[in-house]
Structures are given as C-alpha cells and as structure tokens.
Write a protein that holds these residues in place. Structure first.
Motif, PDB file in Angstrom:
ATOM      1  N   ALA A 138      54.360  16.793  67.153  1.00 33.93           N
ATOM      2  CA  ALA A 138      53.271  16.044  67.780  1.00 33.93           C
ATOM      3  C   ALA A 138      53.079  16.406  69.253  1.00 33.93           C
ATOM      4  O   ALA A 138      51.940  16.528  69.714  1.00 33.93           O
ATOM      5  CB  ALA A 138      53.497  14.541  67.614  1.00 33.93           C
ATOM      6  N   PRO A 139      54.159  16.619  70.042  1.00 29.06           N
ATOM      7  CA  PRO A 139      53.953  16.970  71.455  1.00 29.06           C
ATOM      8  C   PRO A 139      53.281  18.327  71.661  1.00 29.06           C
ATOM      9  O   PRO A 139      52.760  18.597  72.743  1.00 29.06           O
ATOM     10  CB  PRO A 139      55.373  16.974  72.032  1.00 29.06           C
ATOM     11  N   VAL A 140      53.326  19.197  70.650  1.00 25.90           N
ATOM     12  CA  VAL A 140      52.707  20.528  70.776  1.00 25.90           C
ATOM     13  C   VAL A 140      51.572  20.675  69.757  1.00 25.90           C
ATOM     14  O   VAL A 140      51.355  21.751  69.198  1.00 25.90           O
ATOM     15  CB  VAL A 140      53.753  21.652  70.608  1.00 25.90           C
ATOM     16  N   ALA A 141      50.839  19.593  69.542  1.00 26.60           N
ATOM     17  CA  ALA A 141      49.788  19.603  68.521  1.00 26.60           C
ATOM     18  C   ALA A 141      48.746  20.679  68.777  1.00 26.60           C
ATOM     19  O   ALA A 141      48.210  21.281  67.836  1.00 26.60           O
ATOM     20  CB  ALA A 141      49.119  18.223  68.454  1.00 26.60           C
ATOM     21  N   GLU A 142      48.445  20.957  70.047  1.00 25.95           N
ATOM     22  CA  GLU A 142      47.431  21.984  70.333  1.00 25.95           C
ATOM     23  C   GLU A 142      47.905  23.358  69.874  1.00 25.95           C
ATOM     24  O   GLU A 142      47.126  24.137  69.309  1.00 25.95           O
ATOM     25  CB  GLU A 142      47.114  22.009  71.827  1.00 25.95           C
ATOM     26  N   LYS A 143      49.185  23.665  70.084  1.00 31.54           N
ATOM     27  CA  LYS A 143      49.730  24.942  69.609  1.00 31.54           C
ATOM     28  C   LYS A 143      49.713  24.998  68.081  1.00 31.54           C
ATOM     29  O   LYS A 143      49.421  26.035  67.491  1.00 31.54           O
ATOM     30  CB  LYS A 143      51.154  25.135  70.128  1.00 31.54           C
ATOM     31  N   VAL A 144      50.041  23.875  67.455  1.00 36.03           N
ATOM     32  CA  VAL A 144      50.000  23.822  65.988  1.00 36.03           C
ATOM     33  C   VAL A 144      48.578  24.097  65.499  1.00 36.03           C
ATOM     34  O   VAL A 144      48.366  24.847  64.534  1.00 36.03           O
ATOM     35  CB  VAL A 144      50.491  22.449  65.488  1.00 36.03           C
ATOM     36  N   THR A 145      47.589  23.517  66.190  1.00 40.84           N
ATOM     37  CA  THR A 145      46.196  23.715  65.809  1.00 40.84           C
ATOM     38  C   THR A 145      45.802  25.180  65.895  1.00 40.84           C
ATOM     39  O   THR A 145      45.194  25.738  64.959  1.00 40.84           O
ATOM     40  CB  THR A 145      45.273  22.879  66.715  1.00 40.84           C
ATOM     41  N   MET A 146      46.126  25.836  67.000  1.00 41.93           N
ATOM     42  CA  MET A 146      45.771  27.242  67.167  1.00 41.93           C
ATOM     43  C   MET A 146      46.458  28.115  66.125  1.00 41.93           C
ATOM     44  O   MET A 146      45.852  29.032  65.559  1.00 41.93           O
ATOM     45  CB  MET A 146      46.146  27.700  68.577  1.00 41.93           C
ATOM     46  N   HIS A 147      47.742  27.830  65.867  1.00 40.53           N
ATOM     47  CA  HIS A 147      48.483  28.587  64.857  1.00 40.53           C
ATOM     48  C   HIS A 147      47.874  28.374  63.480  1.00 40.53           C
ATOM     49  O   HIS A 147      47.729  29.335  62.702  1.00 40.53           O
ATOM     50  CB  HIS A 147      49.951  28.150  64.866  1.00 40.53           C
ATOM     51  N   PHE A 148      47.494  27.125  63.194  1.00 38.17           N
ATOM     52  CA  PHE A 148      46.910  26.794  61.891  1.00 38.17           C
ATOM     53  C   PHE A 148      45.637  27.609  61.645  1.00 38.17           C
ATOM     54  O   PHE A 148      45.476  28.245  60.600  1.00 38.17           O
ATOM     55  CB  PHE A 148      46.613  25.303  61.832  1.00 38.17           C
ATOM     56  N   TYR A 149      44.711  27.588  62.604  1.00 40.87           N
ATOM     57  CA  TYR A 149      43.450  28.308  62.410  1.00 40.87           C
ATOM     58  C   TYR A 149      43.665  29.812  62.341  1.00 40.87           C
ATOM     59  O   TYR A 149      43.026  30.511  61.543  1.00 40.87           O
ATOM     60  CB  TYR A 149      42.460  27.969  63.524  1.00 40.87           C
ATOM     61  N   GLY A 150      44.559  30.337  63.206  1.00 41.91           N
ATOM     62  CA  GLY A 150      44.824  31.766  63.166  1.00 41.91           C
ATOM     63  C   GLY A 150      45.331  32.216  61.810  1.00 41.91           C
ATOM     64  O   GLY A 150      44.896  33.230  61.264  1.00 41.91           O
ATOM     65  N   ARG A 151      46.235  31.427  61.263  1.00 39.84           N
ATOM     66  CA  ARG A 151      46.803  31.776  59.956  1.00 39.84           C
ATOM     67  C   ARG A 151      45.767  31.596  58.844  1.00 39.84           C
ATOM     68  O   ARG A 151      45.643  32.421  57.944  1.00 39.84           O
ATOM     69  CB  ARG A 151      48.021  30.910  59.698  1.00 39.84           C
ATOM     70  N   LEU A 152      45.012  30.493  58.919  1.00 36.06           N
ATOM     71  CA  LEU A 152      44.025  30.213  57.875  1.00 36.06           C
ATOM     72  C   LEU A 152      42.985  31.316  57.796  1.00 36.06           C
ATOM     73  O   LEU A 152      42.671  31.822  56.710  1.00 36.06           O
ATOM     74  CB  LEU A 152      43.348  28.873  58.154  1.00 36.06           C
TER      75      LEU A 152
ATOM     76  N   ALA B 244      56.424  26.717  62.403  1.00 36.91           N
ATOM     77  CA  ALA B 244      56.511  27.737  63.448  1.00 36.91           C
ATOM     78  C   ALA B 244      56.594  27.143  64.844  1.00 36.91           C
ATOM     79  O   ALA B 244      57.039  27.824  65.782  1.00 36.91           O
ATOM     80  CB  ALA B 244      55.297  28.664  63.352  1.00 36.91           C
ATOM     81  N   ASN B 245      56.204  25.885  64.995  1.00 38.49           N
ATOM     82  CA  ASN B 245      56.175  25.276  66.323  1.00 38.49           C
ATOM     83  C   ASN B 245      57.195  24.148  66.489  1.00 38.49           C
ATOM     84  O   ASN B 245      57.098  23.357  67.430  1.00 38.49           O
ATOM     85  CB  ASN B 245      54.774  24.755  66.620  1.00 38.49           C
ATOM     86  N   ALA B 246      58.166  24.085  65.584  1.00 38.39           N
ATOM     87  CA  ALA B 246      59.192  23.034  65.644  1.00 38.39           C
ATOM     88  C   ALA B 246      60.447  23.494  66.359  1.00 38.39           C
ATOM     89  O   ALA B 246      61.470  22.792  66.320  1.00 38.39           O
ATOM     90  CB  ALA B 246      59.530  22.553  64.237  1.00 38.39           C
ATOM     91  N   HIS B 247      60.414  24.662  66.992  1.00 35.73           N
ATOM     92  CA  HIS B 247      61.532  25.173  67.792  1.00 35.73           C
ATOM     93  C   HIS B 247      62.832  25.241  66.996  1.00 35.73           C
ATOM     94  O   HIS B 247      63.908  24.871  67.492  1.00 35.73           O
ATOM     95  CB  HIS B 247      61.722  24.322  69.055  1.00 35.73           C
TER      96      HIS B 247
END
Length: 376
Positions: A16-30, A103-106
């Motif tokens: 949740a603290p890095v939701a923006e990074k998760v969003t970018m990764h999600f769209y890039g992968r999709l 990928a963004n859970a460290h």
C-alpha cells in the motif's frame, strides 16, 4: 473456494505505501504481455491510471461483505461490457495485479499471498462473467443517445436531455456513464436527474470542471442532435431503503440531480412522503434549477424547498445545506439522503450523526466518479 481475507489484508499492507509503483508495474506488464487489451484504454492514461488498481484491490479487500458486494460486482460487470471486456481478459488482469504486488513487496511477498489473491480474484471474475453473460441476453453493451436539448443554466452548469435509441431501464437515483465524440473511450459518471419517463429520455445536470475532459465537452461543445454513448445504469441510491414518512434531502451543487429524481418518483407514490429538500450552493447565481423545483413542489404538495448559500458576502444567513437544516429547526426524524462532493458528503454525514441521526438512516452518494475496472 477458500478465500483467506486475513492473508489478503496483511499482504496489501506490504505494498500500500508504494501503490503508485505497483500501478506503473501493473500497466507495464499488462500492456507488454497482453497488448490486445491496450485498445480498451484511453490514449492518455495520466489522469486516471490509478483507478483500475484501486478498484481491483478495494473489491478484493471487501469480499467479506458478501451479498452486497455480489450485487455491486454484477453492476460493475454489466457496465464493463461497454469496454469490450471478455471472459479471457479477467485472468490477465489478475495475473498482472499479483505480479505487480509481488515485485514491489521488497522480498517480503510469500507464495501463500499469491494463492490468496488469485483465489479471491477468481471468485470476483466468476461473479462478473456470469452477470455479464446474463445481461447480454436482453441489453446492449451501451446505448446510443441523441441530445434533444442543451440548456446553459449558469456559466458552468448545463442541463442536458438525451434520448436513448432503445428502452433504458433504470431506477430513480441511479447514475450512468457518458462518452462524447470528442473523447472516445473516456467515460464519466453523471446522476440521472429524473425518474423513468414514458418518453425514455434522460436528464443530466453537468458542471464543467477545470481539466474535466468530458464535462467540458458536454457543457461547452455539445448541442442538440449530437450523439453520446450511455453506459448501463448503476448505483443503489434509491427510495427502496426509506422506511419513514418524513424524508430530508441534502444536496450540494449538482448533487441535486439524483435527489430531484427521487422527488419525482415520490410524487407518484400513493403514500407520498413529506420531503424537506435543502439545496446548498456557494453563490445564489448557482441555484440553477429553481424553476423546475417549483414545478415539482406544485405537483408533490408535501415538498418543501430551502435554498442555502454559503460563500456570498451579501447573502444572509450564509449556510451550507446542513447549516440550513439546523437553522430552520427541521428535525431529521426519518431517512436522510445526502448527495454532493465527497467533502460535502463526509462533512454533512458527520454533522447528522452528531445530531443523533442513526447511521443506517443516512443514505449518501457522491456526485463524482465511481470506481471502474477499466479507467474511465
């Protein structure tokens, strides 16, 4: 199918603290793994790119709500037919969502989290696919609407009447998404400002907001004869939950629209309730619908309308809708309906609860956007 809500909530706290990074990764992968889905999204993604992730995660995090969530998922599925969403698209979204969180859970992401999220997502997909298939039997993915009238009520607010090309079944208080020719694939939500009519027409109160693509197109660049696309009706803001003979309606700005529809519906009821309608605006010039409201008052007989003006120095008293409720000493002893901006709804609801109104008696609706699995 076993869904472990505890694991889902715990794993979400990791990302949740890095939701923006998760969003970018999600769209890039999709878009790289499933390029065929890119055409369902608008060309410009910057304004609304986070909506899909927010909708996906919030739905999964709410799975313990049971039947109400299933009803919501059914509405969501019917609405998403307009994007061309097909059953095979759901696994792609779920796969990319889990991969982006992992990928963004460290390094703290566990295999058990994968299983918990995918089990939950498979359930969501099953409910939505079934609802979409049932809807396809009797309804189109979207309706073609012809603008039959466009009336500027203020510098920024227009009342627009649209006639769908096919019967459009809805309930008073619901909203629809609209798409204009100026912005293909970009949808925005607007409450329907009338109860169902014999002529099948829909009325929308639209305020042009700064940077609002669709609202500006509808207010500034739309005229009779233009075509708009209309998504299926959505929302549960209705008189079905009202159990009392006295209702209080509190509207902020164009949040008046669904409340006006509910007033229309109640006027036809054999046991019409008494209604106190408080419409709050910042300046008296924004009281854009008084002529129609007076007409409704003449029809309803048990409707009282009070206009509240909050930001005009020359106007006294200066009140929000809920200020006016207290000033006029109206006791909210029954069901209360609130619609306006998110800030207005939150503030008004808090005031009502402080007055002693029971939470289950407060029915609220934002007059802005609704969540979507595909950004709109």
């Amino acid at each position: 199918m076993m869904i472990d809500i505890g694991l889902i909530r715990h794993s979400w706290l990791l990302v949740a603290p890095v939701a923006e990074k998760v969003t970018m990764h999600f769209y890039g992968r999709l878009f790289s793994e499933y390029p065929q889905v890119r055409e369902m999204f608008p060309p410009a993604m910057d304004v609304q790119r986070d909506r899909l992730l927010k909708a996906l995660t919030q739905v999964v995090l709410s799975l313990e709500n049971g039947e109400p969530l299933d009803d919501y998922l059914g509405q969501l599925a019917r609405d998403h037919r307009k994007y061309g969403v097909r059953p095979e698209h759901y696994p792609a979204l779920g796969h990319c969502l889990v991969a982006a969180m992992r990928a963004n859970a460290h390094g703290a992401w566990l295999p058990a989290y994968d299983e918990a999220w995918m089990n939950a997502y498979r359930y969501v997909a099953e409910v939505m696919i079934q609802a979409a298939e049932q809807d396809a039997v009797h309804a189109p993915p979207s309706w073609i609407g012809t603008v039959v009238s466009h009336e500027m009520r203020t510098r920024d607010i227009a009342v627009i009447n649209v006639e769908p090309d096919q019967p459009y079944p809805f309930r008073a208080g619901q909203y629809a998404t609209l798409q204009t020719g100026q912005w293909p694939k970009v949808w925005r939500s607007y409450s329907i400002a009338n109860a169902p009519r014999h002529d099948n027409r829909l009325s929308f109160h639209v305020r042009a907001v700064p940077g609002g693509w669709v609202s500006t197109a509808l207010v500034r660049h739309t005229q009779p004869g233009d075509i708009v696309l209309i998504g299926p009706p959505r929302g549960t803001f209705s008189l079905n939950d009202a159990r009392t003979p006295h209702l209080v309606f509190l509207a902020g700005g164009t949040g008046l629209a669904p409340l006006k529809a509910l007033v229309e519906e109640s006027a036809w009821s054999p046991e019409r309730p008494s209604i106190d309608l408080f419409h709050g605006v910042r300046h008296s010039s924004e009281a854009y619908d008084m002529h129609d409201l007076r007409r409704l008052r003449a029809q309803h007989k048990r409707l009282r309308i009070i206009q509240a003006v909050s930001d005009e120095p020359e106007h006294w008293p200066r009140h929000t809708a809920v200020d006016a409720l207290e000033y006029h000493r109206v006791i909210p002893d029954g069901d209360v309906y609130v619609c306006g901006s998110p800030e207005m709804v939150r503030h008004t609801t808090a005031r009502l609860l402080a007055m002693g109104v029971r939470g289950e008696r407060v029915h609220s609706e934002f007059s802005g956007e609704a969540p979507s699995f595909v950004p709109s």
